[in-house]
Design a protein around this motif. Structure first.
Motif, PDB file in Angstrom:
ATOM      1  N   LEU A  79     -13.521  -5.840   7.375  1.00  0.00           N
ATOM      2  CA  LEU A  79     -12.799  -4.566   7.451  1.00  0.00           C
ATOM      3  C   LEU A  79     -12.572  -4.274   8.919  1.00  0.00           C
ATOM      4  O   LEU A  79     -13.502  -4.267   9.715  1.00  0.00           O
ATOM      5  N   ARG A  80     -11.312  -4.033   9.282  1.00  0.00           N
ATOM      6  CA  ARG A  80     -10.986  -3.756  10.672  1.00  0.00           C
ATOM      7  C   ARG A  80     -10.115  -2.508  10.751  1.00  0.00           C
ATOM      8  O   ARG A  80      -9.144  -2.374  10.002  1.00  0.00           O
ATOM      9  N   THR A  81     -10.473  -1.604  11.641  1.00  0.00           N
ATOM     10  CA  THR A  81      -9.697  -0.377  11.861  1.00  0.00           C
ATOM     11  C   THR A  81      -9.528  -0.145  13.356  1.00  0.00           C
ATOM     12  O   THR A  81     -10.300  -0.643  14.167  1.00  0.00           O
ATOM     13  N   ARG A  82      -8.530   0.628  13.687  1.00  0.00           N
ATOM     14  CA  ARG A  82      -8.349   1.115  15.057  1.00  0.00           C
ATOM     15  C   ARG A  82      -8.498   2.626  14.998  1.00  0.00           C
ATOM     16  O   ARG A  82      -8.039   3.262  14.056  1.00  0.00           O
ATOM     17  N   HIS A  83      -9.146   3.178  15.983  1.00  0.00           N
ATOM     18  CA  HIS A  83      -9.468   4.604  15.933  1.00  0.00           C
ATOM     19  C   HIS A  83      -8.229   5.488  15.861  1.00  0.00           C
ATOM     20  O   HIS A  83      -8.279   6.590  15.348  1.00  0.00           O
ATOM     21  N   ASP A  84      -7.086   5.011  16.342  1.00  0.00           N
ATOM     22  CA  ASP A  84      -5.890   5.846  16.365  1.00  0.00           C
ATOM     23  C   ASP A  84      -4.985   5.631  15.149  1.00  0.00           C
ATOM     24  O   ASP A  84      -3.932   6.238  15.054  1.00  0.00           O
ATOM     25  N   GLN A  85      -5.363   4.784  14.222  1.00  0.00           N
ATOM     26  CA  GLN A  85      -4.541   4.508  13.048  1.00  0.00           C
ATOM     27  C   GLN A  85      -5.284   4.891  11.776  1.00  0.00           C
ATOM     28  O   GLN A  85      -6.499   4.746  11.686  1.00  0.00           O
ATOM     29  N   GLU A  86      -4.535   5.389  10.805  1.00  0.00           N
ATOM     30  CA  GLU A  86      -5.146   5.765   9.527  1.00  0.00           C
ATOM     31  C   GLU A  86      -5.328   4.563   8.608  1.00  0.00           C
ATOM     32  O   GLU A  86      -6.131   4.599   7.696  1.00  0.00           O
ATOM     33  N   SER A  87      -4.578   3.518   8.837  1.00  0.00           N
ATOM     34  CA  SER A  87      -4.662   2.342   7.964  1.00  0.00           C
ATOM     35  C   SER A  87      -5.794   1.422   8.408  1.00  0.00           C
ATOM     36  O   SER A  87      -6.346   1.557   9.492  1.00  0.00           O
ATOM     37  N   HIS A  88      -6.133   0.478   7.534  1.00  0.00           N
ATOM     38  CA  HIS A  88      -7.158  -0.512   7.846  1.00  0.00           C
ATOM     39  C   HIS A  88      -6.703  -1.866   7.321  1.00  0.00           C
ATOM     40  O   HIS A  88      -5.781  -1.954   6.510  1.00  0.00           O
ATOM     41  N   GLU A  89      -7.354  -2.901   7.783  1.00  0.00           N
ATOM     42  CA  GLU A  89      -7.042  -4.263   7.353  1.00  0.00           C
ATOM     43  C   GLU A  89      -8.259  -4.839   6.648  1.00  0.00           C
ATOM     44  O   GLU A  89      -9.390  -4.674   7.106  1.00  0.00           O
ATOM     45  N   LEU A  90      -8.023  -5.507   5.530  1.00  0.00           N
ATOM     46  CA  LEU A  90      -9.088  -6.151   4.758  1.00  0.00           C
ATOM     47  C   LEU A  90      -8.785  -7.634   4.616  1.00  0.00           C
ATOM     48  O   LEU A  90      -7.651  -8.016   4.347  1.00  0.00           O
TER      49      LEU A  90
END
Length: 83
Positions: free
Chosen positions: A32-43
């Motif tokens: 699971l990867r997220t960026r603090h400024d984005q609402e979406s995530h990558e799985l």
């Protein structure tokens, strides 16, 4: 430009010893990867198979690693981190 936050979840770890003393280890991964400024995530989900052996000092050493990703096409912009 901070780095993405990444979590790796490892489950279903199975270990099998061969007659030669090597270890066949298989497991399931969920990245699971997220960026603090984005609402979406990558799985990314995958199965990992490792072959471990002992070096002359007696420590475990990775011999072979094979990763099979479940998706046919990754929906991530880049993958600079190892699974």
């Amino acid at each position: 430009n901070p780095l993405p936050r990444t979590r790796r979840f490892v489950s279903n770890v199975r270990v099998r010893r061969t007659e030669g003393g090597e270890l066949h280890v298989s497991s399931y991964l969920l990245l699971l990867r997220t960026r603090h400024d984005q609402e979406s995530h990558e799985l990314i989900s995958a199965e990992r198979r490792d072959l471990l052996g002992r070096n002359p000092a007696g420590s475990l050493e990775l011999g072979v690693r094979e990763i099979t990703i479940d998706q046919t096409r990754l929906g991530v912009s880049y993958l600079p981190i190892p699974l």
